[in-house]
Design a protein around this motif. Structure first.
Motif, PDB file in Angstrom:
ATOM      1  N   ILE A  85      51.404  38.645  33.208  1.00  0.00           N
ATOM      2  CA  ILE A  85      49.995  38.947  32.933  1.00  0.00           C
ATOM      3  C   ILE A  85      49.743  38.904  31.433  1.00  0.00           C
ATOM      4  O   ILE A  85      48.762  38.305  30.977  1.00  0.00           O
ATOM      5  N   SER A 105      53.297  34.959  42.945  1.00  0.00           N
ATOM      6  CA  SER A 105      53.197  36.400  43.219  1.00  0.00           C
ATOM      7  C   SER A 105      54.571  36.942  43.560  1.00  0.00           C
ATOM      8  O   SER A 105      55.406  36.215  44.079  1.00  0.00           O
ATOM      9  N   ALA A 152      37.160  37.031  31.464  1.00  0.00           N
ATOM     10  CA  ALA A 152      37.683  37.642  32.687  1.00  0.00           C
ATOM     11  C   ALA A 152      37.743  36.624  33.825  1.00  0.00           C
ATOM     12  O   ALA A 152      38.709  36.599  34.597  1.00  0.00           O
ATOM     13  N   TRP A 153      36.715  35.777  33.941  1.00  0.00           N
ATOM     14  CA  TRP A 153      36.709  34.745  34.975  1.00  0.00           C
ATOM     15  C   TRP A 153      37.886  33.788  34.785  1.00  0.00           C
ATOM     16  O   TRP A 153      38.600  33.468  35.741  1.00  0.00           O
ATOM     17  N   LEU A 196      45.518  33.660  36.556  1.00  0.00           N
ATOM     18  CA  LEU A 196      46.466  34.565  37.199  1.00  0.00           C
ATOM     19  C   LEU A 196      46.661  34.230  38.675  1.00  0.00           C
ATOM     20  O   LEU A 196      47.754  34.388  39.214  1.00  0.00           O
ATOM     21  N   ARG A 197      45.616  33.735  39.323  1.00  0.00           N
ATOM     22  CA  ARG A 197      45.729  33.351  40.738  1.00  0.00           C
ATOM     23  C   ARG A 197      46.632  32.126  40.925  1.00  0.00           C
ATOM     24  O   ARG A 197      47.109  31.877  42.029  1.00  0.00           O
ATOM     25  N   ASP A 243      41.253  35.543  35.514  1.00  0.00           N
ATOM     26  CA  ASP A 243      41.430  35.681  36.955  1.00  0.00           C
ATOM     27  C   ASP A 243      41.873  34.353  37.578  1.00  0.00           C
ATOM     28  O   ASP A 243      42.800  34.318  38.390  1.00  0.00           O
ATOM     29  N   LYS A 244      41.216  33.266  37.187  1.00  0.00           N
ATOM     30  CA  LYS A 244      41.553  31.946  37.729  1.00  0.00           C
ATOM     31  C   LYS A 244      43.003  31.580  37.397  1.00  0.00           C
ATOM     32  O   LYS A 244      43.748  31.102  38.259  1.00  0.00           O
TER      33      LYS A 244
END
Length: 115
Positions: A36, A29, A17-18, A24-25, A21-22
């Motif tokens: 995703i 956007s 998950a970490w 995807l950031r 998240d990294k």
């Protein structure tokens, strides 16, 4: 009693998950479902993100280091059942404990340790 394998699974999901998240950031956007899915299913990129010489705190309480090869090493303590005076109050009664688990040794890998 909780199996150590449950702790390993928890740590694995947390690391995944970490990393997700990294990654995807870093995407432009707004994110689409396709973006995703593509990032989340790119196992190679997820693993590369996780093994960038990272340390993390395991649910077990140990600090785990992951090196560039993906190998992990934890920092652990050895505890022993030792005499120690301690008391506490439970239901208006003083409980006296004459023994406790006390750390007697620590094992920690330093940055220059030989693998």
């Amino acid at each position: 009693y909780v199996s150590i394998y449950a702790a390993y699974l928890y740590d694995s999901v947390k690391l995944y998950a970490w990393a997700l998240d990294k990654l995807l950031r870093q995407e432009p956007s707004p994110l689409t479902d396709e973006q995703i899915y593509e990032v989340a299913s790119n196992g190679t990129k997820i693993i590369e993100t996780i093994i960038q010489n990272r340390t993390y705190k395991s649910i077990t309480g140990s600090t785990i280091k992951i090196d560039q090869s993906g190998d992990s090493e934890g920092n652990f303590s050895v505890v022993a059942w030792k005499p120690a005076k301690h008391s506490y109050i439970n239901n208006n009664r003083t409980i006296i404990c004459n023994y406790h688990m006390i750390p007697v040794a620590y094992f920690q890998q330093g940055p220059d340790d030989i693998p």
